[in-house]
Scaffold this active site. Structure first.
Site, short mmCIF file in Angstrom:
data_model
loop_
_atom_site.label_atom_id
_atom_site.label_comp_id
_atom_site.label_asym_id
_atom_site.label_seq_id
_atom_site.Cartn_x
_atom_site.Cartn_y
_atom_site.Cartn_z
N CYS A 5 0.54 6.11 0.71
CA CYS A 5 -0.86 6.52 0.90
C CYS A 5 -1.50 5.77 2.06
O CYS A 5 -2.07 6.37 2.97
CB CYS A 5 -1.65 6.28 -0.39
SG CYS A 5 -3.41 6.58 -0.19
N GLY A 15 0.82 -1.22 0.00
CA GLY A 15 0.00 0.00 0.00
C GLY A 15 0.85 1.26 0.00
O GLY A 15 0.34 2.35 -0.27
N GLY A 16 2.14 1.12 0.33
CA GLY A 16 3.07 2.25 0.23
C GLY A 16 2.68 3.43 1.09
O GLY A 16 2.09 3.29 2.17
N HIS A 29 -29.75 23.54 -4.51
CA HIS A 29 -29.62 24.45 -3.38
C HIS A 29 -29.94 23.71 -2.09
O HIS A 29 -30.90 22.93 -2.08
CB HIS A 29 -30.58 25.63 -3.56
CG HIS A 29 -30.64 26.51 -2.35
ND1 HIS A 29 -29.63 27.39 -2.05
CD2 HIS A 29 -31.57 26.60 -1.36
CE1 HIS A 29 -29.94 28.02 -0.91
NE2 HIS A 29 -31.11 27.56 -0.47
C1 LIG Z 1 1.80 12.98 4.87
C2 LIG Z 1 1.33 12.73 3.46
C3 LIG Z 1 0.02 13.00 3.12
C4 LIG Z 1 -0.43 12.76 1.83
N1 LIG Z 1 -1.72 13.06 1.52
C5 LIG Z 1 -2.18 12.83 0.28
C6 LIG Z 1 -3.54 13.09 -0.06
O1 LIG Z 1 -4.34 13.52 0.78
N2 LIG Z 1 -3.96 12.82 -1.31
C7 LIG Z 1 -3.11 12.33 -2.27
O2 LIG Z 1 -3.54 12.10 -3.40
N3 LIG Z 1 -1.81 12.09 -1.98
C8 LIG Z 1 -1.32 12.31 -0.74
N4 LIG Z 1 -0.02 12.02 -0.44
C9 LIG Z 1 0.86 11.49 -1.50
C10 LIG Z 1 0.58 9.99 -1.72
O3 LIG Z 1 0.73 9.28 -0.51
C11 LIG Z 1 1.49 9.39 -2.81
O4 LIG Z 1 1.46 10.23 -3.92
C12 LIG Z 1 0.94 8.02 -3.16
O5 LIG Z 1 1.15 7.12 -2.09
C13 LIG Z 1 1.52 7.43 -4.45
O6 LIG Z 1 2.71 6.85 -4.21
P1 LIG Z 1 3.37 5.81 -5.20
O7 LIG Z 1 2.35 4.90 -5.81
O8 LIG Z 1 4.25 6.53 -6.12
O9 LIG Z 1 4.32 4.98 -4.21
P2 LIG Z 1 4.29 4.79 -2.67
O10 LIG Z 1 2.90 4.74 -2.16
O11 LIG Z 1 5.21 5.75 -2.05
O12 LIG Z 1 4.87 3.32 -2.52
C14 LIG Z 1 6.17 2.98 -2.91
C15 LIG Z 1 6.52 1.65 -2.29
O13 LIG Z 1 7.75 1.19 -2.84
C16 LIG Z 1 8.49 0.54 -1.84
N5 LIG Z 1 9.88 0.53 -2.27
C17 LIG Z 1 10.67 1.60 -2.54
N6 LIG Z 1 11.87 1.20 -3.00
C18 LIG Z 1 11.85 -0.15 -3.01
C19 LIG Z 1 12.79 -1.14 -3.38
N7 LIG Z 1 13.98 -0.82 -3.85
N8 LIG Z 1 12.43 -2.45 -3.24
C20 LIG Z 1 11.21 -2.80 -2.79
N9 LIG Z 1 10.27 -1.90 -2.44
C21 LIG Z 1 10.57 -0.59 -2.56
C22 LIG Z 1 8.22 1.40 -0.60
O14 LIG Z 1 8.46 0.68 0.57
C23 LIG Z 1 6.74 1.75 -0.78
O15 LIG Z 1 5.90 0.83 -0.12
C24 LIG Z 1 0.46 12.23 0.85
C25 LIG Z 1 1.78 11.92 1.20
C26 LIG Z 1 2.21 12.18 2.48
C27 LIG Z 1 3.63 11.85 2.84
#
Ligand SMILES: Cc1cc2nc3c(=O)[nH]c(=O)nc-3n(C[C@H](O)[C@H](O)[C@H](O)COP(=O)(O)OP(=O)(O)OC[C@H]3O[C@@H](n4cnc5c(N)ncnc54)[C@H](O)[C@@H]3O)c2cc1C
Length: 451
Positions: free
Chosen positions: A41, A38-39, A436
């Site tokens: 988000c 789930g990374g 409204h």
């Molecule tokens: C505090 C905060 C609040 C946010 N609020 C919002 C919001 O309200 N609305 C919104 O749209 N966005 C928001 N965001 C941004 C949003 O969380 C990200 O844009 C979204 O998660 C998309 O990320 P992604 O799919 O690029 O990767 P991510 O979700 O970052 O996941 C990447 C994954 O890759 C894994 N990984 C990295 N390198 C390696 C490797 N070498 N080997 C194996 N695994 C690896 C990591 O562990 C991670 O689990 C927020 C971010 C933060 C920090």
């Protein structure tokens, strides 16, 4: 060496969904994740923070109860342990739900570990080599810690570590007045902390237009947040109260410091050199309009490609790649209309260009503004802070961009987002009849203000 049809590195907001689509087609895929499914988000971003924002809003509304005729006996108190636990539970439900779902998909092997390229078609994880002719990178980003004097001598929090806090900071200093910092600033103020926002630039939310930044600052200050902009010389030292932050002309004594000065892509420890994948000077993976990298067979999706920094942009990256690779479609990132929200309360919903961008695009533009104080719903709730504005092309009558800073601005902006995606001219929406009393009902009036 194990062979797959596709390898996914990072289980963010794009990879798992594309992996599922490929598995549905009978392909064998590996999903590699070094921490949590789930990374960002799910685990450290949107979901926990918006859960915290909901608790903070409950405190805010409760404190204002008497103004709306609702009496609460005694003081409104916030139980930070319950607040933290609730956010954690929302994360755990989503993370476990994803794990259960992926676990049921035939053809998907989930591998926990850090992946590194060995060659363009091979990665090493936990000492094992996995190979595939197609590799999808969804590695996301992490907080940047700026090289400021004294920062390594203090204990600071990031947007990730602050989620483990279950006590209330006496005084939270937020370094960085952009989206993430502002959300935490207001939330902690509402929980009951003294809060100071320290921003190096001349205004908060500096990517927005000046009128928006100004209104956001007013909203935060009205709640008692101390906003210090133009702080060009920030230095840290341990102090009696926790941390002494020197701003050159003034000092701030904080019990806790949150560093929220931006994020950087997780591409420095991926062995991209081994695969020949090109990055820009800031480490973002260079991609074309279909999210393909310079190396055939490797794609980059989500925050790591620098083409978006949101859950919905990452998810849309999945939709683009899936449509092109699996459905014979021809989708491009450049067709995407930028849209996002800033979750202070009231929120800012944004679509398309800012007024500044539209002005510098050499078009003849029209701008219309209306105060939230004119919105019936806002008056009824006694939450009239903010305003909405729309920017249009005077010649083509295209809607170029819009901002709604006001209650339900994150929802009401979708009327504009949908119109922009449909290519609707503003003149076709000026006489629509809205319901409204809603926030959206002011949009036709706003559009009529374009003349
Ligand atoms: C505090 C905060 C609040 C946010 N609020 C919002 C919001 O309200 N609305 C919104 O749209 N966005 C928001 N965001 C941004 C949003 O969380 C990200 O844009 C979204 O998660 C998309 O990320 P992604 O799919 O690029 O990767 P991510 O979700 O970052 O996941 C990447 C994954 O890759 C894994 N990984 C990295 N390198 C390696 C490797 N070498 N080997 C194996 N695994 C690896 C990591 O562990 C991670 O689990 C927020 C971010 C933060 C920090």
């Amino acid at each position: 060496m194990r062979r797959f049809d596709a390898i996914f590195i990072g289980a963010g907001q794009a990879g798992p969904f594309l992996a599922a689509r490929m598995a549905e087609r009978g392909m064998k895929v590996a999903m590699i994740e070094r921490k949590f499914l789930g990374g960002t988000c799910v685990n450290a971003g949107c979901m926990p923070t918006k859960t915290l924002v909901a608790s903070a809003r409950a405190a805010y509304v409760s404190r204002r109860g008497a103004e709306l005729g609702v009496k609460i006996a005694g003081e409104v108190a916030v139980d930070m342990e319950v607040v933290r636990r609730r956010a954690h539970q929302v994360t755990m439900d989503a993370r476990n739900g994803l794990a259960d779902w992926l676990g049921t998909l035939e053809g998907v092997a989930v591998v926990y570990g850090h992946a590194r390229f060995e060659a363009a078609d091979r990665v090493v994880v936990n000492g094992e080599t996995l190979a595939a002719s197609r590799i999808f990178l969804n590695v996301g980003a992490r907080p940047v810690i700026p090289d400021l004097p004294g920062i390594n001598d203090i204990d600071y929090l990031t947007s990730t570590s602050i989620l483990d806090l279950d006590t209330l900071p006496r005084h939270l200093a937020v370094i960085g007045g952009s989206y993430i910092g502002l959300e935490f600033a207001q939330m902690y103020r509402r929980f009951g902390s003294k809060v100071t926002v320290i921003e190096r630039g001349a205004r908060v939310a500096s990517r927005e237009d000046g009128d928006i930044s100004e209104a956001i600052q007013e909203i935060l200050e009205a709640e008692g947040i101390d906003v210090r902009t133009g702080a060009e010389r920030i230095a840290f030292a341990r102090g009696e109260e926790g941390t002494r932050i020197s701003l050159g002309d003034a000092d701030v004594d904080a019990s806790h410091v949150l560093v929220a000065t931006g994020r950087k892509p997780n591409t420095d420890d991926l062995g991209l050199d081994g695969a020949g994948v090109a990055v820009d000077p800031r480490g973002y993976i260079l991609v074309d309009d279909t999210l393909a990298t310079n190396v055939p067979g490797i794609w980059a999706l989500g925050d790591c490609n620098g083409r978006g920094a949101f859950t919905h942009t990452s998810y849309n990256d999945f939709e683009i790649v899936a449509a092109n690779l699996l459905d014979g479609d021809d989708r491009k990132v450049s067709s995407r209309i930028p849209a996002y929200a800033l979750y202070i309360d009231p929120p800012l919903g944004r679509a398309g260009m800012t007024e500044r961008e539209a002005t510098s695009s050499a078009r003849r533009i029209l701008v219309s503004r209306r105060a939230m104080a004119r919105v019936g719903r806002a008056k009824e709730r006694d939450e009239t802070r903010g305003f909405m504005k729309v920017i249009a092309d005077a010649d083509t009558r295209e809607i170029l961009g819009a901002a709604i800073l006001g209650i339900e601005g994150d929802e009401a902006i979708h009327g504009v987002i949908d119109a922009m995606n449909a290519g609707t001219r503003y003149t076709d929406l000026q006489w629509s009849v809205p319901i409204h009393p809603t926030v959206s009902e002011l949009i036709p009036t706003l559009l009529r203000g374009l003349a």
